[in-house]
Scaffold this active site. Structure first.
Site, PDB file in Angstrom:
ATOM      1  N   LYS A  98       0.741  -1.287   0.036  1.00 40.28           N
ATOM      2  CA  LYS A  98       0.029   0.194   0.093  1.00 40.28           C
ATOM      3  C   LYS A  98       0.876   1.313  -0.155  1.00 40.28           C
ATOM      4  CE  LYS A  98      -0.252  -0.419   4.964  1.00 40.28           C
ATOM      5  NZ  LYS A  98      -1.264  -0.791   6.126  1.00 40.28           N
ATOM      6  N   TYR A 144      14.859  30.587   7.427  1.00 40.84           N
ATOM      7  CA  TYR A 144      13.460  31.276   7.405  1.00 40.84           C
ATOM      8  C   TYR A 144      13.624  31.235   9.057  1.00 40.84           C
ATOM      9  CZ  TYR A 144      11.511  30.603   2.744  1.00 40.84           C
ATOM     10  OH  TYR A 144      10.929  30.668   1.581  1.00 40.84           O
TER      11      TYR A 144
END
Ligand SMILES: *Cc1c(COP(=O)(O)O)cnc(C)c1O
Length: 357
Positions: A34, A254
């Site tokens: 999956k 940042y």
């Protein structure tokens, strides 16, 4: 230079598959693919693991993509159908359904099938996510068979909540809930995912369902993959795109959240949260470059991360950096980012290049 690349080692996948076989020599293996093979590319993983007895997915489109790529093994949808219209498609494509609700039984009743579908009943042995209560199972089985649309024998499946924690009392409680049904069950029985394959041999039954361990990450809390002889199947690599001298006290990135404690050299790696690297990886998260681990510093940006290469760095633009893989276990990055390796692996972004070796 190599930019944001997931290098998938198909030999490591086969090696990890052999570790599964060694731990569960008498069980069949339902290899779990999956979420695009936990980010490794489900089709390539399926091809590498041709010895698997069957493959498991979560969504119909995952199953259909495997069939479109020529994968022939039986497939299992672990949460079964979502809509009645899934069921005829699943039956004709050889996709087995897990049944866990009355609603799914109604869907089967309502639909015209091209032929019978192979089915499993999910029992809730104590995780309390999906599944029927043990007492509901016999009547549900009768009702499933009474539709005439199911190919017997029907399987019985359950799932552990805490198998990654050795000695957790819920593990034995779940086995105790499951056993009365499982020991008299006519069809195949399955309970163990990776953690239980490694730590609960009494729960192996007929089919084991390894996911994470196939990809070479440890499913056990506090224990390394290497401890279980598992080999990482993915190396997430990129390159230094900038190497610059940096003054003590000056910030990086940042928010100016990190300042250099001393004069140093800052490297910039072409890898960010836009590639699936976790934005919450904190300063100090290790990356591997030039034969050593260096710490991430400052915030992760969309396309870049910054690392402190140290005052005597000899690194150059173009040098390869491993974000996780054989040198930096993905579990370690996950820990530094407040998450689990499962999430990091299946969050690899679309723009990341894949190489299969
Ligand atoms: C995802 C999943 C697995 C595989 O789990 P791992 O911990 O990755 O081995 C097994 N069974 C079910 C029902 C699952 O949803």
């Amino acid at each position: 230079m190599k930019v944001a690349t997931a290098v998938i080692d198909t030999k490591a996948l086969r090696h990890n598959f052999a570790v599964v076989r060694r731990h569960a020599p008498n069980a069949k293996v339902l290899a779990v693919l999956k979420a695009n093979g936990y980010g490794h590319n489900q089709v390539e993983v399926a091809k590498a693991l041709g010895q698997a007895d069957a493959f498991a997915v979560a969504r119909l489109n995952e199953a259909l993509a495997l069939r479109a790529a020529g994968i022939r093994q039986p497939l299992v949808m672990l949460e079964g159908c979502f809509n009645a219209s899934d069921l005829p498609v699943m039956a004709s494509e050889g996709v087995q359904a897990v049944f866990h609700t009355q609603a799914q039984l109604e869907m089967l009743r309502s639909v015209v099938m091209p032929g019978p579908i192979s089915a499993w009943i999910k029992v809730d042995s104590g995780m309390h996510r999906i599944g029927l209560a043990p007492a509901e199972v016999p009547a549900y089985l009768d009702a499933l068979l009474a539709t005439g649309k199911v190919a017997p024998p029907v399987g019985l499946i359950s799932h552990f909540a805490c198998a990654d924690e050795k000695g957790h009392p819920l593990n034995q409680q779940q086995i105790d809930q499951f056993l009365p049904l499982a020991s008299h069950w006519q069809g195949p029985v399955s309970m163990a995912a990776s953690a239980a394959i490694l730590s609960l041999p009494q729960a192996h039954f007929d089919w084991v369902r390894p996911g994470l361990m196939l990809y070479g990450a440890s499913p056990m809390a506090g224990e390394s993959a290497a401890h279980y002889q598992l080999k990482p199947a993915m190396r997430l690599v990129s390159s230094l795109i900038s190497v610059k001298r940096h003054k003590a006290g000056e910030p990086v990135g940042y928010g100016a959240t990190w300042r250099a404690p001393q004069d140093t050299v800052i490297g910039v790696v072409a890898m960010g949260y836009g590639d699936g690297y976790p934005r919450h990886a904190k300063s100090g998260t290790p990356l591997f470059v030039g034969g050593r681990k260096v710490p991430l510093v400052g915030r992760v940006s969309m396309d870049m991360v910054t690392v402190d290469l140290g005052p005597n760095a000899k690194d150059q633009v173009g040098d390869e950096v491993e974000l996780w893989g054989s040198e930096v276990p993905v579990e370690e990055v996950a820990e530094c980012a407040g998450t689990i390796s499962y999430e990091l692996l299946c969050n690899i972004a679309q723009r990341v290049r894949y190489e299969f070796v």
